[in-house]
Design an enzyme around this catalytic site. Structure first.
Site, short mmCIF file in Angstrom:
data_model
loop_
_atom_site.label_atom_id
_atom_site.label_comp_id
_atom_site.label_asym_id
_atom_site.label_seq_id
_atom_site.Cartn_x
_atom_site.Cartn_y
_atom_site.Cartn_z
CG HIS A 1 -3.42 0.36 -1.82
ND1 HIS A 1 -3.22 0.50 -3.18
CD2 HIS A 1 -3.71 1.60 -1.37
CE1 HIS A 1 -3.37 1.76 -3.53
NE2 HIS A 1 -3.68 2.46 -2.45
CG ASP B 1 1.97 -2.29 -0.18
OD1 ASP B 1 2.74 -1.32 -0.03
OD2 ASP B 1 0.78 -2.17 -0.51
CD GLN C 1 0.04 4.03 4.26
OE1 GLN C 1 0.56 4.78 5.09
NE2 GLN C 1 -0.69 4.51 3.27
CE LYS D 1 1.24 5.83 0.02
NZ LYS D 1 -0.06 6.47 -0.06
CB CYS E 1 -6.83 2.25 -3.18
SG CYS E 1 -6.75 3.84 -4.00
N1 PMP Z 1 0.01 0.25 -0.72
C1 PMP Z 1 -0.51 0.89 0.31
C2 PMP Z 1 -0.76 0.16 1.58
C3 PMP Z 1 -0.83 2.25 0.18
O1 PMP Z 1 -1.37 2.90 1.21
C4 PMP Z 1 -0.59 2.90 -1.05
C5 PMP Z 1 -0.93 4.36 -1.25
N2 PMP Z 1 -2.16 4.76 -0.77
C6 PMP Z 1 -0.02 2.16 -2.09
C7 PMP Z 1 0.27 0.83 -1.90
C8 PMP Z 1 0.25 2.76 -3.44
O2 PMP Z 1 1.21 3.76 -3.33
P1 PMP Z 1 1.47 4.76 -4.58
O3 PMP Z 1 0.15 5.33 -4.95
O4 PMP Z 1 2.41 5.77 -4.01
O5 PMP Z 1 2.08 3.93 -5.67
#
Ligand code: PMP
Length: 408
Positions: free
Chosen positions: A121, A198, A201, A224, A362
């Site tokens: 991401h 990270d 998920q 999430k 993203c």
């Molecule tokens: N890493 C991953 C794999 C994600 O799916 C996301 C959110 N889509 C993020 C990081 C970023 O999370 P946040 O927008 O809650 O900071």
């Protein structure tokens, strides 16, 4: 799991959207909130609200207890060794930026390496790009296999004695791939590098044990995993956090302040400058209670079964391409329907009350690797059922017929 009981606890699910009962299949973007979390935040504001760590009055100490109590719940939830290793942040993005700014920039220099994957991401990619640019380090990528997975052999080949940081997503938000973090961490450590994970998920969907994974940093977001937006966590091993300088300065994070210099509070507060996200932390604590009561293993199993069912049913649709591996995937299915633009797919589904995500998620470098500009994605959580999948498949069948010319 008693699905009826679980679904009853999510008020938002019980409404019609565009004349159809809502089917929410976008939990990878943000999950819905159970009544216990909504009530905990409401109760906090109605009874306990005050600033933390300062007031000697009763509300101040109640708010502090609630905030620090949430930290204890988080530490237990991911099996951290102590609450000193739990930093409250705004979310996974802020947590990863904290490591990239506070750790990477201090330890990396010309010729050093930061290793990530192309499935990251942007939140686990751009902070490393910036850290590499600022320090002269090289940003290296573990290559992807045709199904989007990585191999341990490729990790071995990519990580070297010049590697200072390996940062990998536990679960891909596009491919659903579950990465072998424990094995990657062992390789990183053999080369003297730290392992950053990270967990945006993974923390919501499976039992996570940071000491068993032996990762050095682990980042995730509350929103999430049934908690409010605006609260997240950075776990870090105490010895590493102790050695890091804060990146935000101000109230709450200091010990002693002179006209020309200042010293910092001990962990974890030295990284929490300013008034923290108190109600968010209270909500996160309630979310952890909720998830723990159901059981993270039960949630994982439920999603595993549901995703396999969705994969099988979606595979039967003419013209569909499903991305990522068939096996060992987490609770989401990313797909395209012939040449139909995923935004059109998502728009048609919305007219039928079904919420899915469409876009690049993203993950622009990953989209390029997949040779698409965007995809649709259905993502599941503990409140989704096989009937939700059936509704999705039926609606996609109708979408396919509607756009039949584009599928061929
Ligand atoms: N890493 C991953 C794999 C994600 O799916 C996301 C959110 N889509 C993020 C990081 C970023 O999370 P946040 O927008 O809650 O900071």
């Amino acid at each position: 799991m008693n699905m009826q009981l679980i679904r009853e606890q999510f008020p938002i699910l019980h409404q019609d959207i565009n004349g159809h009962p809502l089917i929410y299949l976008d939990s990878a973007a943000s999950s819905q909130k159970p009544r216990s979390v909504i009530d905990a935040v409401k109760r906090y504001y109605e009874w306990d609200n005050a600033n933390v760590h300062r007031g000697v009055h009763t509300l101040g100490s109640r708010a502090t207890d609630a905030y620090e109590g949430a930290r204890e719940k988080v530490a237990k939830f991911i099996n951290a060794a102590s609450t000193q290793e739990i930093i409250f942040t705004r979310g996974a993005t802020t947590s990863l930026n904290l490591v990239a700014s506070g750790y990477a920039r201090a330890v990396c220099g010309e010729g050093d390496e930061i290793v990530i994957t192309p499935m990251e991401h942007h939140a686990n990619l751009i902070p490393w790009q910036q850290a590499a640019k600022a320090t002269g380090a090289t940003l290296k990528y573990i290559p992807l296999q045709p199904d989007g997975t990585i191999t341990i052999e490729d990790v071995e080949k990519t990580v070297t004695d010049r590697t200072k940081i390996v940062s990998v997503t536990h679960v891909s938000n596009v491919l659903g791939v579950i990465n072998p973090i424990k094995e990657i961490a062992a390789i990183a450590h053999r080369h003297g590098a730290v392992m950053v994970v990270d967990g945006a998920q993974s923390a919501p969907h499976m039992a996570v044990d940071v000491r068993n994974l032996d990762c050095d940093f682990y980042a995730f977001s509350g929103h999430k995993m049934c908690a409010p937006t605006g609260i997240g966590v950075l776990y870090g091993k105490k010895a590493l956090l102790d050695g890091m300088e804060p990146i935000e300065f101000g109230g709450e994070m200091i010990d002693h302040v002179d006209l020309q210099d200042a010293t910092w509070k001990e962990l974890p507060w030295k990284f929490e400058g300013g008034t923290p996200i108190i109600a968010g932390a209270v909500g996160l604590g309630a979310a952890i209670d909720f998830l723990t009561e159901i059981g993270m293993d039960a949630i994982e199993q439920h999603e595993h079964k549901l995703t396999a069912y969705a994969y099988d049913r979606l595979s039967t649709l003419d013209g569909i391409t499903i991305y990522g591996p068939q096996q060992n995937r987490s609770g989401l299915v990313t797909f395209n329907l012939g040449e139909v633009h995923p935004h059109d797919v998502a728009t048609v589904l919305d007219t039928k009350g079904i919420a899915v995500r469409a876009g690049h998620h993203c993950c622009q470098p990953l989209m390029r690797w997949l040779n698409v500009s965007s995809t649709a994605r259905a993502s599941f959580y503990l409140y989704n059922t096989e009937e939700d999948v059936d509704r999705l498949v039926d609606a996609l069948q109708e979408t396919r017929e509607f756009f039949g010319y584009a599928i061929g």
